[in-house]
Write a protein that holds these residues in place. Sequence first.
Motif, PDB file in Angstrom:
ATOM      1  N   CYS A 129      44.887-111.686 -82.974  1.00  0.00           N
ATOM      2  CA  CYS A 129      43.807-111.356 -82.040  1.00  0.00           C
ATOM      3  C   CYS A 129      42.906-110.273 -82.612  1.00  0.00           C
ATOM      4  O   CYS A 129      41.685-110.342 -82.520  1.00  0.00           O
TER       5      CYS A 129
ATOM      6  N   PHE B  16      38.926-110.740 -83.509  1.00  0.00           N
ATOM      7  CA  PHE B  16      37.898-109.871 -82.929  1.00  0.00           C
ATOM      8  C   PHE B  16      37.083-109.186 -84.027  1.00  0.00           C
ATOM      9  O   PHE B  16      35.841-109.201 -84.014  1.00  0.00           O
TER      10      PHE B  16
ATOM     11  N   GLN C  90      34.719-111.444 -85.993  1.00  0.00           N
ATOM     12  CA  GLN C  90      33.549-111.772 -85.172  1.00  0.00           C
ATOM     13  C   GLN C  90      32.524-110.632 -85.206  1.00  0.00           C
ATOM     14  O   GLN C  90      31.312-110.874 -85.230  1.00  0.00           O
TER      15      GLN C  90
ATOM     16  N   TRP D 153      37.405-115.333 -79.488  1.00  0.00           N
ATOM     17  CA  TRP D 153      36.678-114.506 -80.461  1.00  0.00           C
ATOM     18  C   TRP D 153      36.211-115.329 -81.665  1.00  0.00           C
ATOM     19  O   TRP D 153      35.755-114.762 -82.664  1.00  0.00           O
TER      20      TRP D 153
ATOM     21  N   ALA E 155      32.315-111.763 -74.867  1.00  0.00           N
ATOM     22  CA  ALA E 155      33.500-111.363 -75.644  1.00  0.00           C
ATOM     23  C   ALA E 155      33.170-111.267 -77.127  1.00  0.00           C
ATOM     24  O   ALA E 155      33.633-110.356 -77.816  1.00  0.00           O
ATOM     25  N   ARG E 156      32.352-112.189 -77.622  1.00  0.00           N
ATOM     26  CA  ARG E 156      32.041-112.176 -79.049  1.00  0.00           C
ATOM     27  C   ARG E 156      31.074-111.048 -79.397  1.00  0.00           C
ATOM     28  O   ARG E 156      31.034-110.594 -80.543  1.00  0.00           O
TER      29      ARG E 156
ATOM     30  N   GLY F 161      33.467-107.559 -77.382  1.00  0.00           N
ATOM     31  CA  GLY F 161      34.906-107.424 -77.574  1.00  0.00           C
ATOM     32  C   GLY F 161      35.698-107.758 -76.327  1.00  0.00           C
ATOM     33  O   GLY F 161      36.583-108.606 -76.367  1.00  0.00           O
TER      34      GLY F 161
END
Lengths: 454, 454
Positions: A141, A145, A148, A176, B376-377, B380
């Motif tokens: 995860c 993240f 990205q 992500w 989210a991208r 975060g």
Amino acid sequence: MQTLRITLEQNEIPTHWYNVAADLRSPPSPPLGPDRQPATPEQMGAIFPMPLLEQEMSAERWITIPEEVRQIYALWRPSPLCRALRLEQMLGTPAKIFYKYEGVSPAGSHKPNSAVPQAYFNKIAGTKKLTTETGAGQWGCSIAFAGQMFGLPVRIFMVKVSYEQKPYRRSMMQTWGADVFASPTTLTQAGRDALAKDPNSEGSLGIAISEAVEEAAASSDTCYTLGSVLNHVLLHQTVIGLEAKKQFDKVGLYPDVIYGPCGGGSSFGGIAFPFLADKAAGDKRAANLRCVAVEPTSCPTLTKGAYAYDFGDASGYTPLMKMYTLGHDFMPPGIHAGGLRYHGDSPLVSQLLHEGIIEAMAVPQVATFEAGIQFARAEGIIPAPESCHAIRAAIDEALRCKATGEPKVILLNLTGHGHFDMASYDRYLAGKLEDYDYPKEAIAASLAHLPKVG
Amino acid sequence: MQTLRITLEQNEIPTHWYNVAADLRSPPSPPLGPDRQPATPEQMGAIFPMPLLEQEMSAERWITIPEEVRQIYALWRPSPLCRALRLEQMLGTPAKIFYKYEGVSPAGSHKPNSAVPQAYFNKIAGTKKLTTETGAGQWGCSIAFAGQMFGLPVRIFMVKVSYEQKPYRRSMMQTWGADVFASPTTLTQAGRDALAKDPNSEGSLGIAISEAVEEAAASSDTCYTLGSVLNHVLLHQTVIGLEAKKQFDKVGLYPDVIYGPCGGGSSFGGIAFPFLADKAAGDKRAANLRCVAVEPTSCPTLTKGAYAYDFGDASGYTPLMKMYTLGHDFMPPGIHAGGLRYHGDSPLVSQLLHEGIIEAMAVPQVATFEAGIQFARAEGIIPAPESCHAIRAAIDEALRCKATGEPKVILLNLTGHGHFDMASYDRYLAGKLEDYDYPKEAIAASLAHLPKVG
């Protein structure tokens, strides 16, 4: 109102990481290649970018945190330093208990502290793709993240049994933008070999590592990432302890003892190393400071292992590292604190323990969950099972203070929340969790297989 | 480094909640009892403690937050106000997007903002036990946590199908010490009746409410708690917007438009009402401020409902409240944003909409998850599906700003994280989520059953 949370402004995010290698009593033992000679940067360069290898080998005490990394850190950092006042009251202790809470990151743990700079330094070195393996999904995860954040595609080999049983961690990685594969895959030779041996293989961390490393080694613009153990990972994590020092300064306190959970070493090193810098510099406040790495009794690397050269992975693909180890083919008994199930430990943490600068202790599983529940009922936050190891040790220290009347200042690293570990809490609450005896025979057997060096 | 997080010190936690009832153009319509006359405090007193009933009826503009409540708030508050700079850059908008992040609470949402004072005021009123119902588990977790903070036992009736399918939320409630029962139970007449009708009943929110209310009404020292809709719940939630105002002051900005997700109304009211106080006081900065409640198209209470007296629950046990409603027996189509599946809405939010002070809009499900992934991208944090409704609206506003060149300041309430909603993200990522047409016939049918008043 009593002050519970000591916060910092965004511009107080540290500007440099602390490299404990600069303050070791003797130079660190180098990793060894297949020929048992010190591994060259060229050998390591097949899977890691040069800026991270430079950090891995560096003897500089302070290493600049790039502004681009600080800007991403600012999405959640500085993290709070909190006084566990309600826990102190519940225990009736004169001790002051503080926890540094790393669960505020998007991935819910301290892991992004290193994932973000790893993605950044890969990006500036021209890497086009990152690979990694993941078991429970914490590191997967974090790198999903981080990739990205810098527009780097991430390919994650997830142990098949986890892929199927823990779909939510997989969904997070995909949210992500990462590609997640159930390992063994047919994408790599290592995966195909594993499937040829057993078409129904549920996978293992060892196979997943092999797949991720193979992909990285096979392509000049693909690099491999790792979430703990290595020097540069521990370096990045020192942002935790560096912030904590500023926060203690704000309230005019200094810890007497620090507890960090310890699996590969990055969460312990992250909180403890910056205080060791004070010790090395002769700071009187740190003269009697104790730093204690807390590991599970079922995987007692630091407390029952040998200090020797061993492979970093189960299959023997990595360079040899000088560290405390239970033997690279040691299989710990089933335990739910997934992040602490590592046969070895960070070479830096290992050397500091060997030199007597830090301490180590082991705690049994059931007692860690008991501590986690007590913490949740006092402080609200439900801690990750890994963090519960440090909480257990801190509560026991606070109870000793109750007996002696000492008003110690205790600091623990609350590395993450337990939102994805409720199945383990459920098993604890249902009375289904067990302690495991210290697996003496299994350790003796795997230690007999340590590679011969020199 | 660009400033992303605007933080406040612990002592800046507000000292008073804001009661929007003091600034309504006309007095709020009272709840009506079974005789269709205004419900008396005595009638309501069977299930609620007097201090909360006083808040429910109060016309005072500012209501003191007790120090004991502020001390518990301090476990996670003040929550951060964050600039979504990376999202702005991704959209290429001249707008500034800010989000107030309530996912930092132990339960992961804004709900503890009211659960904590509800537990506190029950405690000082002599209540010995709290009851509530829960579906997905958000409110159940919050009141379990809050009860633990004040040593009040909590009994939670959890819809059986959720109890079995969402064991992790149940484990959280138990971790905080609550007793959780799969409803229908044999503990209450309502439960026994339901089981007599269908021994294999999977339960419903209506049955669970009936069980929790019955237990509270049957015992003089047991009270019932509710997580939204009621005036005192919205009052408590204003701590969100009051903090946000201080945070905007720190950077010399003021929002042009505020988006809050809206189910029962507490998350929208919590962020918007304190800014309406400025409007009511003639503050020029608020003259053109727009406050927009964002609901799902599948449950379009504010945008397609009637403004009328209706029951608060599906079964018709509660007093009648004047509100926008789709009819108390309206069943929204399956939608994963569980918290927004309510047939009615807060009477305060409803009256403000009716008076033209605020606005409402509806967004379809798939577009909300698309917005959640984009958020989210960029930022975060993986947002709760409820929060995604406000994010969708904010992104659309920012894109309009891109077209017009207006540098608006947009504020949204990021009410929680999505750690317990990854199954919904998983369905979205697999292309399995659908939009639902506005259910015209179902709404017409249930509106035909509105209770007759006067």
